[in-house]
Design an enzyme around this catalytic site. Structure first.
Site, mmCIF file in Angstrom:
data_model
loop_
_atom_site.group_PDB
_atom_site.id
_atom_site.type_symbol
_atom_site.label_atom_id
_atom_site.label_comp_id
_atom_site.label_asym_id
_atom_site.label_seq_id
_atom_site.Cartn_x
_atom_site.Cartn_y
_atom_site.Cartn_z
ATOM 1 N N ASP A 548 0.861 -1.190 0.000
ATOM 2 C CA ASP A 548 0.000 0.000 0.000
ATOM 3 C C ASP A 548 0.900 1.244 0.000
ATOM 4 O OD1 ASP A 548 -2.271 1.574 0.310
ATOM 5 O OD2 ASP A 548 -2.414 1.236 2.480
ATOM 6 N N ASP A 624 -8.997 4.379 -1.995
ATOM 7 C CA ASP A 624 -9.956 4.779 -0.961
ATOM 8 C C ASP A 624 -11.202 5.421 -1.556
ATOM 9 O OD1 ASP A 624 -7.971 3.816 0.593
ATOM 10 O OD2 ASP A 624 -7.300 5.765 1.347
ATOM 11 N N HIS A 682 -13.648 -4.021 1.976
ATOM 12 C CA HIS A 682 -12.684 -3.335 2.846
ATOM 13 C C HIS A 682 -13.338 -2.092 3.418
ATOM 14 C CE1 HIS A 682 -8.998 -1.934 4.552
ATOM 15 N NE2 HIS A 682 -8.680 -1.065 3.607
#
Ligand code: NOJ
Length: 971
Positions: A548, A624, A682
């Site tokens: 990430d 995101d 997630h």
């Protein structure tokens, strides 16, 4: 590594907390535009756009003194007024082998540029440009990281097949380089003065270079005295917010217009949130952007929908498509790049065609661009696969469902979540740990307080067929007691400060950190080796990796990333290689995982950042996103664009990372996510729990059905990956790719294809009473995969779809393999029998494939696989080995291992035959037997099936034919 408590208390959390607080403050808000450059704030980009404006004016006033202009006309009369200050230096054009070389220079700057134009066997043309004699070397190694075999063995055309002719008409000298490769004739017409290039396929112009005169190459130069004009325009220095970028080599960018002649739609160049068919970027039309598409990997909080802004990953591959052809462009450069798109639509004029103008500009390096001629989409992907490696066969479990959350609190939590999946009979394959499993975000350490028995936990998961993924970011906390930092520091493995001295230090999750320089082969190898079981004793071979924050994200850096003037391996500036960072981390991890077992097993890893070449190493996701209907809808064009560019194994956070989805949104997201190539739920730590059972009934049943549908179709998904690995064809495809001559589909993005045989009409709006329109394209009927109701082609139908249902259709003419037994995880399905769904076309024909291997090793490369070609015609289904089957000993051993794995059912949908057929004849291994046929739906076929009287379904019950053998079933 187990760290002691005193060390843990010394963990620097200040930066982390500050960063997280700032992140949380922004949840639900729009992106903070002030943190990211516009094109006007990026000096080189501003210069190229200004240059484009100047050139546009000169075209409008053709008598201008300072540019050469001409009107050249191509074979079909596509006149293109060209105006450019660049021309070919007299007598410098040579054909040498497969390559034409020429020297080109600007009319004022007398700095000759070396041009190379080379044909590859498939007709692809490669154009490369840099100074004949650069003042200092430019970064020209991007292709080594991006192209197949580091670009060392591209299949160039045979020089014997290439001819060059030169003619001069009205003073305009044109060189035509022709190449015939069997079926097609390719030619490149290069005008000398001004320099332009036009690519023709079978006499038709497709792509034109510099016909808008935007080719502009900022040659390297001596630093001028202070106050010189060059400084003023940001050539040597530019400031954005508090950061000043000092450019040691000064202006060194270049730009080029690539115009798609006869096209109205272009696609690809992910990762953006724009619609699938890329929008105009120079304002004007409705909804047009006023910014170019930016190709520069960035960590953008709350990224905005419908925007050309750069986000986490990128891949500079673009397709243009019209009803007759698909062509592609691959721009091989790793520095910041922007692409302007404008269109001239012309739908009726005599010999006038629509044109999509694209203007590409990169900050540094050399120009290296591939033009892929198609003409079919399959041709383009064959051409792309020639130069760039394609997605390899993934580890099979990775196609199952992944359950993630920032963070599962502790070991008990992990095992409880896992048990809940079993309790609710919902299959899943992988559970994930985010940053909190470490000691203070020191990767390769383990928080024993929260997760006291890492090996026991993994064994417990593995016993139920599950894997674990743990996160590992590229920022390494500066801490003398932390082995990784110490070793990295001692060996000089971190990215260096401006000027090259000392490690660059800045802030990320752990606090003050340094960043591994993955461009350095030794650093890359060292970092990869940390995944070794000896180095990371808390890991097992059932643990995999999540990379990430690898854009790289730097909390206190310009645009949330690194200063461009930092120094990386080989003395190159970060500016030259920025977009390679994430991909080089993926490579290091991939190689590390590959080496951790004595017999190489296929690694699985997920990365947030990506670039051309990333597809070789694993999956990526779209970062995101937010729990809103808009982000659900946007995930489709985002993932389709990734697939178009060859980054096949992609997904979006199911449920949305930020915010809390209501039960309807969560259900719809699972129903769509089951069709993402990478399928993972997630959520941010600040959200409420939302595992599939949280909202209770009826939602848990709906979500269970969605996940189960994914598992039923795993054989089909795996077979699609096989196809992608061989041909480069996307796994999920825009509708136009399967129906290339239907212009109504060219901008369609709510409906998409999974391979060539399944159409998914996504439901991305709330309120189940609002009807959804579905256009059934092509010429063959479509079958609702749940009800088997048939819909004729070229019909638009409205569906009112309650939350229990989805719109998924099988294309008439296809055969789709499934495994119907529901298990805890894919590991438990390995010995299950198959069901074959035969969806007939109007002629009663259908065809399909099934590919099986062990799902984890590389033995398939030695032939250890079963690949069947299935054909149905009349009333007979035939299974034959695909021509790729090799009768090696590895193949025989695998076939032996699979013996006993049979077809338990064949369902033939849409075939109208007499209802009195009661049995089918099976011929296998020279023997003949009869089996029962039933004419009604069996509730065993699909839990959600409902019987439809108007679509016949013939079920051949337990033919028990071996999945790996030749056989025929007829009735
Ligand atoms: C940012 C990633 O995008 C997100 O998925 C992850 O949960 C956080 N980093 C924390 O690691």
């Amino acid at each position: 590594m187990k760290l002691n408590n005193s060390l843990r208390t010394r963990t620097s959390t200040l930066f982390y907390l500050a960063a997280t607080a700032s992140l949380l403050a922004k949840v639900g808000q729009a992106v903070n535009h002030a943190n990211f450059k516009t094109c006007e704030q990026s000096a080189f980009a501003r210069r190229h756009r200004l240059f484009a404006d100047t050139m546009a004016k000169k075209v409008a006033e053709p008598n201008s003194k300072n540019t050469k202009s001409s009107s050249s006309s191509s074979a079909d009369g596509s006149t293109h007024p060209a105006s450019s200050p660049y021309s070919v230096i007299d007598s410098s054009v040579h054909l040498d082998g497969h390559t034409v070389t020429a020297s080109v220079q600007h009319e004022q700057a007398q700095v000759p540029l070396h041009f190379e134009i080379a044909f590859l066997k498939s007709g692809t043309v490669r154009v490369r440009v840099q100074e004949v004699d650069p003042l200092v070397p430019r970064y020209s190694e991007a292709h080594k990281h991006i192209l197949r075999d580091e670009g060392s063995s591209l299949p160039y055309a045979s020089p014997d097949d290439i001819k060059m002719a030169t003619e001069a008409v009205n003073g305009l000298v044109t060189h035509t380089v022709s190449y015939v490769n069997g079926s097609s004739a390719f030619s490149v017409r290069m005008t000398e003065n001004p320099w332009t290039l036009e690519y023709l396929v079978n006499g038709k112009p497709t792509m034109q270079l510099n016909t808008s005169g935007l080719f502009h190459f900022e040659h390297l130069r001596q630093k001028p005295a202070d106050g010189d004009l060059d400084n003023v325009d940001g050539g040597w220095e530019e400031t954005f917010k508090n950061w000043t970028d000092h450019k040691r080599r000064g202006p060194e960018s270049f730009g080029l217009d690539i115009n798609f002649y006869g096209f109205e739609h272009v696609y690809g160049i992910p990762e953006h949130t724009s619609p699938l068919s890329l929008k105009d970027t120079r304002g004007g039309g409705e909804g047009a952007y006023d910014q170019p598409y930016r190709i520069y990997n960035l960590d953008v909080f709350n990224y905005q929908l419908d925007s050309p802004m750069a986000i986490y990953g990128s891949l500079p591959f673009m397709l243009a498509h019209n009803a007759e052809a698909t062509v592609g462009v691959f721009w091989v450069n790793s520095s910041e790049t922007w692409v302007d798109v404008t269109r001239k639509l012309n739908r009726g004029g005599f010999k006038q065609q629509s044109v999509v103008n694209t203007h590409w500009f990169s900050e540094s390096g050399t120009m290296d661009v591939f033009l892929l001629p198609g003409p079919s989409t399959a041709d383009v992907y064959r051409q792309y696969s020639e130069i760039s490696e394609q997605t390899p066969m993934p580890r099979e479990f990775a196609l199952g469902y992944h359950q993630c959350r920032w963070n599962y609190e502790d070991q008990e939590d992990v095992l409880a979540v896992s048990a809940k999946f079993h309790e609710h009979s919902i299959p899943y394959d992988v559970i994930w740990l985010d940053v909190e499993y470490t000691v203070g975000k020191r990767y390769f350490t383990w928080d024993y307080d929260k997760f006291p028995n890492p090996l026991g936990m993994q064994q417990e998961l593995a016993r139920n067929g599950h894997k674990l993924v743990t996160i590992s970011d590229p920022h390494i906390m500066v801490d003398n007691d932390y082995r990784i930092w110490k070793e990295g520091n001692e060996n000089g493995y971190f990215i260096k400060n401006i000027g090259g001295l000392g490690n660059y230090e800045a802030s990320c999750w752990p606090g003050v950190s340094s960043w591994v320089d993955f461009l350095d082969p030794a650093a890359s190898k060292w970092m990869g080796a940390q995944y070794g079981l000896d180095k990371f004793p808390e890991s097992t071979t059932d643990m995999f990796v999540w990379n990430d924050m690898n854009e790289p994200a730097v909390f206190d850096g310009p645009e949330h990333t690194m200063d461009k003037a930092l120094i990386q391996h080989g003395g190159w500036e970060h500016r030259d290689v920025h977009n390679l960072y994430g991909m080089t981390q993926q490579r290091s991890t991939f190689e590390g995982l590959l080496a951790r077992e004595p017999v190489a097993m296929r690694p699985f890893l997920l990365s947030r950042s990506f670039y051309a070449g990333s597809q070789r190493y694993g999956a990526i996701w779209t970062g995101d996103n937010t729990a809103s209907w808009g982000y659900l809808r946007a995930s489709i064009p985002m993932l389709l664009s990734n697939n178009i560019a060859g980054m096949h194994f992609s997904g979006a956070d199911v449920g949305g990372f930020f915010g809390n989805p209501d039960p309807e949104l969560l259900t719809r997201w699972f129903q769509l996510g089951a069709w993402y190539p990478f399928f993972r739920g997630h959520a941010h730590f600040n959200t409420e729990r939302r595992e599939p059972w949280i909202f209770g009934e009826p939602y848990v049943s709906y979500i269970r059905n969605a996940i189960r549908e994914r598992y039923r179709l795993l054989p089909h998904w795996y077979t699609l990956f096989r196809e992608a690995s061989l041909t480069g064809m996307p796994l999920i495809r825009p509708m136009w790719m399967e129906f290339p001559a239907e212009p109504d589909l060219f901008a369609e993005q709510d409906t998409f294809m999974v391979g060539s045989s399944i159409m998914v009409a996504a439901i991305t709006k709330p309120d189940t009473s609002i009807p959804v329109d579905v256009l059934f394209p092509g010429e063959e009927p479509w079958y609702d995969m749940h009800t088997h109701v048939a819909y004729p082609a070229q019909l638009t139908t409205q569906f009112v779809v309650d939350l229990a249902n989805t719109l998924v259709f099988a294309r008439g003419g296809s055969i789709i393999p499934t495994r119907e037994q529901q298990r805890q995880s894919s590991a438990y399905m390995k010995s299950d029998p198959f069901t074959l769904y035969v969806y007939v076309d109007q002629a009663g024909f259908a065809a399909g494939k099934l590919y099986i291997d062990d799902g984890e090793t590389y033995d398939y490369q030695s032939g250890a696989f079963i690949e069947r070609e299935l054909t149905f015609l009349g009333s007979k289904l035939i299974s034959r080995a695909s021509p790729l089957t090799k009768n090696t000993s590895a193949h025989q051993t695998f076939v032996q291992k699979m013996s006993g794995i049979n077809v338990e059912r064949v369902a033939v949908v849409g075939l109208a035959i007499a209802h009195n057929v009661a049995e089918a004849v099976v011929v296998e291994n020279g023997t003949t037997r009869t089996v029962n046929v039933s004419h009604s739906h069996s509730s065993k076929i699909v839990a959600t099936d409902t019987v439809s009287n108007n679509s016949p379904c013939i079920v051949i019950c337990n033919p028990a034919v071996f999945i790996g053998g030749d056989w025929e079933i007829s009735f």
